[in-house]
Design a protein around this motif. Sequence first.
Motif, PDB file in Angstrom:
ATOM      1  N   VAL A 123     -16.155   8.864 -16.785  1.00  0.00           N
ATOM      2  CA  VAL A 123     -15.306   8.106 -15.854  1.00  0.00           C
ATOM      3  C   VAL A 123     -14.567   7.004 -16.614  1.00  0.00           C
ATOM      4  CG1 VAL A 123     -16.780   8.544 -13.847  1.00  0.00           C
ATOM      5  CG2 VAL A 123     -17.174   6.489 -15.221  1.00  0.00           C
ATOM      6  N   ASN A 124     -13.517   6.490 -15.978  1.00  0.00           N
ATOM      7  CA  ASN A 124     -12.756   5.364 -16.535  1.00  0.00           C
ATOM      8  C   ASN A 124     -13.510   4.072 -16.229  1.00  0.00           C
ATOM      9  OD1 ASN A 124     -11.028   3.247 -17.019  1.00  0.00           O
ATOM     10  ND2 ASN A 124      -9.262   4.151 -15.972  1.00  0.00           N
ATOM     11  N   PRO A 125     -14.050   3.406 -17.253  1.00  0.00           N
ATOM     12  CA  PRO A 125     -14.869   2.209 -16.995  1.00  0.00           C
ATOM     13  C   PRO A 125     -14.064   0.997 -16.571  1.00  0.00           C
ATOM     14  CG  PRO A 125     -15.037   2.930 -19.331  1.00  0.00           C
ATOM     15  CD  PRO A 125     -13.927   3.706 -18.713  1.00  0.00           C
ATOM     16  N   PHE A 126     -12.755   1.070 -16.615  1.00  0.00           N
ATOM     17  CA  PHE A 126     -11.955  -0.149 -16.501  1.00  0.00           C
ATOM     18  C   PHE A 126     -11.064  -0.209 -15.263  1.00  0.00           C
ATOM     19  CE2 PHE A 126     -12.748   0.844 -21.031  1.00  0.00           C
ATOM     20  CZ  PHE A 126     -13.732  -0.102 -21.217  1.00  0.00           C
ATOM     21  N   ASN A 127     -11.228   0.733 -14.339  1.00  0.00           N
ATOM     22  CA  ASN A 127     -10.481   0.607 -13.084  1.00  0.00           C
ATOM     23  C   ASN A 127     -11.466   0.450 -11.916  1.00  0.00           C
ATOM     24  OD1 ASN A 127     -11.510   3.122 -12.643  1.00  0.00           O
ATOM     25  ND2 ASN A 127      -9.552   4.183 -12.502  1.00  0.00           N
ATOM     26  N   GLN A 128     -10.964   0.149 -10.751  1.00  0.00           N
ATOM     27  CA  GLN A 128     -11.811  -0.031  -9.569  1.00  0.00           C
ATOM     28  C   GLN A 128     -11.007   0.319  -8.323  1.00  0.00           C
ATOM     29  OE1 GLN A 128     -11.590  -2.671 -11.931  1.00  0.00           O
ATOM     30  NE2 GLN A 128      -9.665  -3.338 -11.027  1.00  0.00           N
ATOM     31  N   PRO A 129     -10.502   1.573  -8.252  1.00  0.00           N
ATOM     32  CA  PRO A 129      -9.608   1.916  -7.141  1.00  0.00           C
ATOM     33  C   PRO A 129     -10.275   1.780  -5.768  1.00  0.00           C
ATOM     34  CG  PRO A 129     -10.250   3.890  -8.395  1.00  0.00           C
ATOM     35  CD  PRO A 129     -10.716   2.694  -9.181  1.00  0.00           C
ATOM     36  N   GLY A 130     -11.602   1.962  -5.722  1.00  0.00           N
ATOM     37  CA  GLY A 130     -12.302   1.932  -4.434  1.00  0.00           C
ATOM     38  C   GLY A 130     -12.360   0.560  -3.802  1.00  0.00           C
ATOM     39  N   VAL A 131     -12.126  -0.479  -4.596  1.00  0.00           N
ATOM     40  CA  VAL A 131     -12.244  -1.837  -4.050  1.00  0.00           C
ATOM     41  C   VAL A 131     -11.147  -2.115  -3.017  1.00  0.00           C
ATOM     42  CG1 VAL A 131     -12.252  -4.300  -4.682  1.00  0.00           C
ATOM     43  CG2 VAL A 131     -13.337  -2.643  -6.184  1.00  0.00           C
ATOM     44  N   GLU A 132     -10.063  -1.343  -3.095  1.00  0.00           N
ATOM     45  CA  GLU A 132      -8.920  -1.606  -2.213  1.00  0.00           C
ATOM     46  C   GLU A 132      -9.141  -1.150  -0.763  1.00  0.00           C
ATOM     47  OE1 GLU A 132      -6.386  -3.507  -3.181  1.00  0.00           O
ATOM     48  OE2 GLU A 132      -7.626  -3.614  -4.998  1.00  0.00           O
ATOM     49  N   ALA A 133     -10.057  -0.156  -0.565  1.00  0.00           N
ATOM     50  CA  ALA A 133     -10.156   0.484   0.753  1.00  0.00           C
ATOM     51  C   ALA A 133     -10.472  -0.513   1.871  1.00  0.00           C
ATOM     52  CB  ALA A 133     -11.197   1.591   0.699  1.00  0.00           C
ATOM     53  N   TYR A 134     -11.450  -1.385   1.640  1.00  0.00           N
ATOM     54  CA  TYR A 134     -11.815  -2.318   2.710  1.00  0.00           C
ATOM     55  C   TYR A 134     -10.685  -3.314   2.976  1.00  0.00           C
ATOM     56  CZ  TYR A 134     -12.625  -6.899   0.522  1.00  0.00           C
ATOM     57  OH  TYR A 134     -12.454  -8.121  -0.063  1.00  0.00           O
ATOM     58  N   LYS A 135      -9.952  -3.641   1.881  1.00  0.00           N
ATOM     59  CA  LYS A 135      -8.913  -4.669   2.026  1.00  0.00           C
ATOM     60  C   LYS A 135      -7.835  -4.203   2.991  1.00  0.00           C
ATOM     61  CE  LYS A 135      -9.395  -6.555  -2.624  1.00  0.00           C
ATOM     62  NZ  LYS A 135      -8.770  -6.640  -3.947  1.00  0.00           N
ATOM     63  N   LYS A 136      -7.452  -2.912   2.860  1.00  0.00           N
ATOM     64  CA  LYS A 136      -6.392  -2.396   3.747  1.00  0.00           C
ATOM     65  C   LYS A 136      -6.810  -2.544   5.201  1.00  0.00           C
ATOM     66  CE  LYS A 136      -4.550   0.940   0.496  1.00  0.00           C
ATOM     67  NZ  LYS A 136      -5.258   2.076  -0.095  1.00  0.00           N
ATOM     68  N   ASN A 137      -8.074  -2.157   5.483  1.00  0.00           N
ATOM     69  CA  ASN A 137      -8.559  -2.262   6.864  1.00  0.00           C
ATOM     70  C   ASN A 137      -8.615  -3.716   7.321  1.00  0.00           C
ATOM     71  OD1 ASN A 137      -8.848   0.486   6.953  1.00  0.00           O
ATOM     72  ND2 ASN A 137     -11.041   0.472   6.547  1.00  0.00           N
ATOM     73  N   MET A 138      -9.101  -4.586   6.430  1.00  0.00           N
ATOM     74  CA  MET A 138      -9.222  -6.004   6.803  1.00  0.00           C
ATOM     75  C   MET A 138      -7.838  -6.592   7.095  1.00  0.00           C
ATOM     76  SD  MET A 138     -10.897  -9.149   4.637  1.00  0.00           S
ATOM     77  CE  MET A 138      -9.629  -9.220   3.371  1.00  0.00           C
ATOM     78  N   PHE A 139      -6.858  -6.267   6.229  1.00  0.00           N
ATOM     79  CA  PHE A 139      -5.513  -6.805   6.446  1.00  0.00           C
ATOM     80  C   PHE A 139      -4.931  -6.270   7.749  1.00  0.00           C
ATOM     81  CE2 PHE A 139      -5.099  -7.185   1.574  1.00  0.00           C
ATOM     82  CZ  PHE A 139      -5.611  -8.464   1.611  1.00  0.00           C
ATOM     83  N   ALA A 140      -5.182  -4.979   8.011  1.00  0.00           N
ATOM     84  CA  ALA A 140      -4.675  -4.398   9.259  1.00  0.00           C
ATOM     85  C   ALA A 140      -5.308  -5.107  10.457  1.00  0.00           C
ATOM     86  CB  ALA A 140      -4.965  -2.900   9.295  1.00  0.00           C
ATOM     87  N   LEU A 141      -6.623  -5.335  10.376  1.00  0.00           N
ATOM     88  CA  LEU A 141      -7.330  -5.980  11.491  1.00  0.00           C
ATOM     89  C   LEU A 141      -6.919  -7.442  11.653  1.00  0.00           C
ATOM     90  CD1 LEU A 141     -10.784  -4.328  10.826  1.00  0.00           C
ATOM     91  CD2 LEU A 141      -9.451  -4.069  12.935  1.00  0.00           C
ATOM     92  N   LEU A 142      -6.566  -8.088  10.535  1.00  0.00           N
ATOM     93  CA  LEU A 142      -6.125  -9.485  10.606  1.00  0.00           C
ATOM     94  C   LEU A 142      -4.633  -9.592  10.943  1.00  0.00           C
ATOM     95  CD1 LEU A 142      -8.070 -10.978   7.538  1.00  0.00           C
ATOM     96  CD2 LEU A 142      -8.464 -11.515   9.943  1.00  0.00           C
ATOM     97  N   GLU A 143      -4.005  -8.409  11.080  1.00  0.00           N
ATOM     98  CA  GLU A 143      -2.580  -8.317  11.440  1.00  0.00           C
ATOM     99  C   GLU A 143      -1.698  -9.018  10.411  1.00  0.00           C
ATOM    100  OE1 GLU A 143      -1.843  -8.825  15.632  1.00  0.00           O
ATOM    101  OE2 GLU A 143      -3.815  -8.056  16.145  1.00  0.00           O
ATOM    102  N   LYS A 144      -1.958  -8.729   9.152  1.00  0.00           N
ATOM    103  CA  LYS A 144      -1.138  -9.285   8.069  1.00  0.00           C
ATOM    104  C   LYS A 144       0.257  -8.669   8.148  1.00  0.00           C
ATOM    105  CE  LYS A 144      -1.160  -9.841   3.041  1.00  0.00           C
ATOM    106  NZ  LYS A 144      -1.913  -9.765   1.797  1.00  0.00           N
ATOM    107  N   PRO A 145       1.305  -9.498   7.990  1.00  0.00           N
ATOM    108  CA  PRO A 145       2.657  -8.924   8.013  1.00  0.00           C
ATOM    109  C   PRO A 145       2.784  -7.814   6.971  1.00  0.00           C
ATOM    110  CG  PRO A 145       2.759 -11.317   8.060  1.00  0.00           C
ATOM    111  CD  PRO A 145       1.318 -10.962   7.857  1.00  0.00           C
ATOM    112  N   GLY A 146       3.454  -6.721   7.378  1.00  0.00           N
ATOM    113  CA  GLY A 146       3.599  -5.573   6.472  1.00  0.00           C
ATOM    114  C   GLY A 146       2.572  -4.481   6.754  1.00  0.00           C
ATOM    115  N   TYR A 147       1.547  -4.813   7.559  1.00  0.00           N
ATOM    116  CA  TYR A 147       0.477  -3.833   7.845  1.00  0.00           C
ATOM    117  C   TYR A 147       0.566  -3.318   9.283  1.00  0.00           C
ATOM    118  CZ  TYR A 147      -1.810  -4.652   3.400  1.00  0.00           C
ATOM    119  OH  TYR A 147      -2.090  -4.686   2.063  1.00  0.00           O
ATOM    120  N   GLU A 148       1.762  -3.412   9.919  1.00  0.00           N
ATOM    121  CA  GLU A 148       1.883  -3.102  11.347  1.00  0.00           C
ATOM    122  C   GLU A 148       1.411  -1.675  11.668  1.00  0.00           C
ATOM    123  OE1 GLU A 148       4.160  -4.578   9.512  1.00  0.00           O
ATOM    124  OE2 GLU A 148       4.286  -6.587  10.382  1.00  0.00           O
TER     125      GLU A 148
END
Length: 472
Positions: A437-462
């Motif tokens: 595996v690639n030891p230097f990336n962390q693509p999975g960390v983004e998944a929760y952020k998208k949901n959190m931003f959507a739930l917090l109604e961040k502009p751009g996440y409509e």
Amino acid sequence: MMRFFLGGLLNLQPDNARHCINGNNLISMNMIKVNLGGCSSFVKDADYSKYVGKALDAFDVLQNESGAGNDFLGWKTLPVDVTEDIISGCEAVRDSWKAKGINLVIVIGIGGSYLGAKCALEALSHSFVRPADQPQVVFAGNNLSEEYLAELMDLAKTSNVAVIVISKSGTTTEPAVAFRIFKEYVEATYGKAEAAERIVAITDASRGALKTLSNQEGYKTFVVPDNVGGRYSVLTPVGLLPIAVAGFDIRAMLAGAAEEREALMVKSADNAAVQYAAMRNLLHLENGKSTEILVTYNPKLTFLAEWWKQLYGESEGKDLKGIFPASVANTADLHSMGQFIQEGSRIMFETVVSVEKSNRSVVIGSDEQNLDQLNYLAGQHVNHCNAMAQLGTKLAHIDGGVPQMEVSIESINEKNLGAIFYFFEFACGVSAYVLGVNPFNQPGVEAYKKNMFALLEKPGYEEQTKAIKARI
Ligand code: PA5
């Protein structure tokens, strides 16, 4: 410095092939010992040899910089690359804040922008007493707890405060929220001009909201190099500044890391990082062990385990692969998790971080009445009891089917911490390449952020907000 040794505490066979794990031979790589003896009854020498071969190939990939994520290898040379400007810059912040009588430094950051410094401060600080000339260093921005922030504000209100805000991306929500709150407090309390003297930002050289804000407000800034990922950044200002401000010797820490690096640059089956990477992959891929428990026997090292968990978890846990990194803090956890480790599902192996010498001395006294029946321990150092608990546990866990490796440092100090940071980082690179595996990336960390931003109604996440609301 760290020590790894082969064989050791168990009565192992004397048949020492070069890659043999059953030897009683003590192989000392400079200051490093690997003890793989606690794995000898679980794996075959031939399989260990095979995995040493894989680890040596992975070592080449890391050293030739030909593997996945090779644009994030700046950490490899940090111990010798960190400039005098950076080191003295950290010490200058320490001195100028001392001159202002600052007694509370709030370090804001999360993940790799927090755990290395937290680990070092837990390890190096007195557990109960803070020297009068050193500030209290506390952490924020690593959670979204309102109570935590409110209680920290209570402390700030009775203190003389400075803030270090750390975010490589400059856009992470948790530290951004905490920084907004404490920036406002520092400005309101000391005035905007003085606030700029009390806030230091550590971020990207040119990108991100924190960089823009720092330029605008005139904060002193330190750079997180582009080619160093968060979890590999403890030897950049991300770790060095909070550690220096707390009063510890960052030059010694870098010297320890440099010494360790020199030993680890040697391509050899005796290289401690190669041995550790080979054995953990062997236990995982051939013996079906899915969990590695980092075991400590000193509360000062509890956050070493937290730092290590991020390093290995984020580096290896991807593509549906990886060893789950867990930890226990013994002897406390022998009274909670000990039962599971001894007799529960046989999914784990252990890596014990062993400290050879205590920096302090406490001897158990004799008691005339001996009502507690402890006179058999009279005259013994408490550390001797700890060592016997560690050895007894090792034997019991091996009997229970749990392989055990040991990583030893001589004592807890800046130099040895620098060495152990570098050792685990280098071994992680080798190990992840063995795993593929690639030891230097962390693509999975983004998944929760998208949901959190959507739930917090961040502009751009409509769109995402609409979609997620339909799911809940
Ligand atoms: O190792 C990593 O890359 C992460 O843990 C980051 O350090 C963490 O997410 C914080 O990111 P940033 O420093 O960009 O705020």
